[in-house]
Design a protein around this motif. Sequence first.
Motif, mmCIF file in Angstrom:
data_model
loop_
_atom_site.group_PDB
_atom_site.id
_atom_site.type_symbol
_atom_site.label_atom_id
_atom_site.label_comp_id
_atom_site.label_asym_id
_atom_site.label_seq_id
_atom_site.Cartn_x
_atom_site.Cartn_y
_atom_site.Cartn_z
ATOM 1 N N ARG A 1 0.834 -1.202 0.000
ATOM 2 C CA ARG A 1 0.000 0.000 0.000
ATOM 3 C C ARG A 1 0.870 1.253 0.000
ATOM 4 N NH1 ARG A 1 -4.260 1.733 4.790
ATOM 5 N NH2 ARG A 1 -4.860 3.750 3.881
ATOM 6 N N TYR B 1 2.338 1.513 -3.375
ATOM 7 C CA TYR B 1 1.336 1.970 -4.341
ATOM 8 C C TYR B 1 0.970 3.438 -4.132
ATOM 9 C CZ TYR B 1 0.673 -2.919 -5.589
ATOM 10 O OH TYR B 1 0.862 -4.209 -6.019
ATOM 11 N N GLU B 2 0.919 3.856 -2.832
ATOM 12 C CA GLU B 2 0.630 5.269 -2.571
ATOM 13 C C GLU B 2 1.730 6.166 -3.121
ATOM 14 O OE1 GLU B 2 0.035 5.526 1.598
ATOM 15 O OE2 GLU B 2 -2.078 4.870 1.533
ATOM 16 N N LYS B 3 2.986 5.686 -2.967
ATOM 17 C CA LYS B 3 4.086 6.466 -3.530
ATOM 18 C C LYS B 3 3.996 6.502 -5.055
ATOM 19 C CE LYS B 3 7.355 5.611 0.242
ATOM 20 N NZ LYS B 3 8.667 4.996 0.621
ATOM 21 N N ILE B 4 3.664 5.311 -5.621
ATOM 22 C CA ILE B 4 3.508 5.281 -7.082
ATOM 23 C C ILE B 4 2.362 6.194 -7.511
ATOM 24 C CG2 ILE B 4 2.867 3.776 -9.013
ATOM 25 C CD1 ILE B 4 4.314 1.502 -7.596
ATOM 26 N N LYS B 5 1.273 6.164 -6.705
ATOM 27 C CA LYS B 5 0.125 7.011 -7.029
ATOM 28 C C LYS B 5 0.518 8.484 -6.969
ATOM 29 C CE LYS B 5 -4.583 8.070 -5.581
ATOM 30 N NZ LYS B 5 -5.652 7.803 -4.579
ATOM 31 N N GLU B 6 1.252 8.852 -5.885
ATOM 32 C CA GLU B 6 1.691 10.242 -5.772
ATOM 33 C C GLU B 6 2.560 10.633 -6.969
ATOM 34 O OE1 GLU B 6 3.669 10.533 -2.070
ATOM 35 O OE2 GLU B 6 1.843 10.290 -0.851
ATOM 36 N N ARG C 1 1.124 13.134 -13.935
ATOM 37 C CA ARG C 1 -0.109 13.453 -14.657
ATOM 38 C C ARG C 1 -0.350 14.966 -14.657
ATOM 39 N NH1 ARG C 1 -5.070 10.086 -12.667
ATOM 40 N NH2 ARG C 1 -3.819 8.464 -13.699
ATOM 41 N N THR D 1 2.582 9.177 -9.889
ATOM 42 C CA THR D 1 1.744 9.202 -11.094
ATOM 43 C C THR D 1 0.925 10.486 -11.160
ATOM 44 O OG1 THR D 1 1.595 6.789 -11.004
ATOM 45 C CG2 THR D 1 -0.008 7.929 -12.370
ATOM 46 N N GLU D 2 0.354 10.869 -9.994
ATOM 47 C CA GLU D 2 -0.411 12.110 -9.975
ATOM 48 C C GLU D 2 0.469 13.310 -10.320
ATOM 49 O OE1 GLU D 2 -3.533 12.634 -9.699
ATOM 50 O OE2 GLU D 2 -4.138 10.567 -9.317
#
Length: 317
Positions: free
Chosen positions: A168, A171-176, A182, A178-179
Amino acid sequence: LKLLKSTIQKESELQELLTNADRNIERLASDCNLIREQLEIYANLDEESKKYNQLKNATLADYEKYYYATRLAEKIPSLESKHKEAVRQKSALESELKSTESKLSEISKNFDLIQYKQTREKADQLRLRLSAVTAAKLEKENRLDKLKSDYEEYFSITKILDQAYKNRERYEKIKETTEYFRSVLREAAPVVAQNYVYRVSAEANQIFREITANAGTMLKWREDYGIIIEEDGYERPFQSLSGGEQMAAALSIRLALLKQLTDVRIAFFDEPTTNMDAERRENLAAQLGRIRDFDQIFVISHDDTFEPYLDNEIRLD
């Protein structure tokens, strides 16, 4: 004469064979007499055999008794040894019995029946308590095994949860990230689009000049994707261009997009002169023939307007 000699010779041979046969007959007769003399010894064999069988039957019961007695006689030394050992053990046991009886008599003097009964009752109570304790111990052992199993399951789930928490966090780091990318791409999109429009416009201008063979004109592709032709300091929008200029401008934009967005230097045109009059077909053929920035241009058409401008032709009848 020869026949006579042969007959005499055969007669001599036959005479010799006859002589030998007589000798053999005499020898066989002698052997036969000898065998008869030897067989005379067994003349009364049947009677003697019958007599001996009667004697055997008459003495069979005594023989069996003798045979059984002989077998018993062979066991006598072993039985005597066992008997001696049994006598010795009996003597030792009698001595031990006397000693035990003496001890029992001594103990009986000090034996307290009431205390014995109390002790026995206490022993029975202790046995009952021991059974209860054993049952409780077994129950606790089963519970302990269950707790161990639950602990191992909990430990396994904890590992899974730890890995899930790590995933998690990752993934949160990847999400950050990615955001972030983006948002950067979202903000950079206009700049990228503006850059592509500028590059496509420059490339389309070069192709347009090749097609029109007019270095004094300039094609501009604006950010609103509108097409403008600048010539002698004046700008003309796409709507004011002639049909041939519009076709050349649109063709230049399409080829420039193809050149900028891919590494392929090959273009295909399938029936490009559909719904065109003769003049526009001639202009388009001439314009395609002047393109030099592509390795290969294929034109698939039923129109023979392109024939003067082709390097190679494949005709299908």
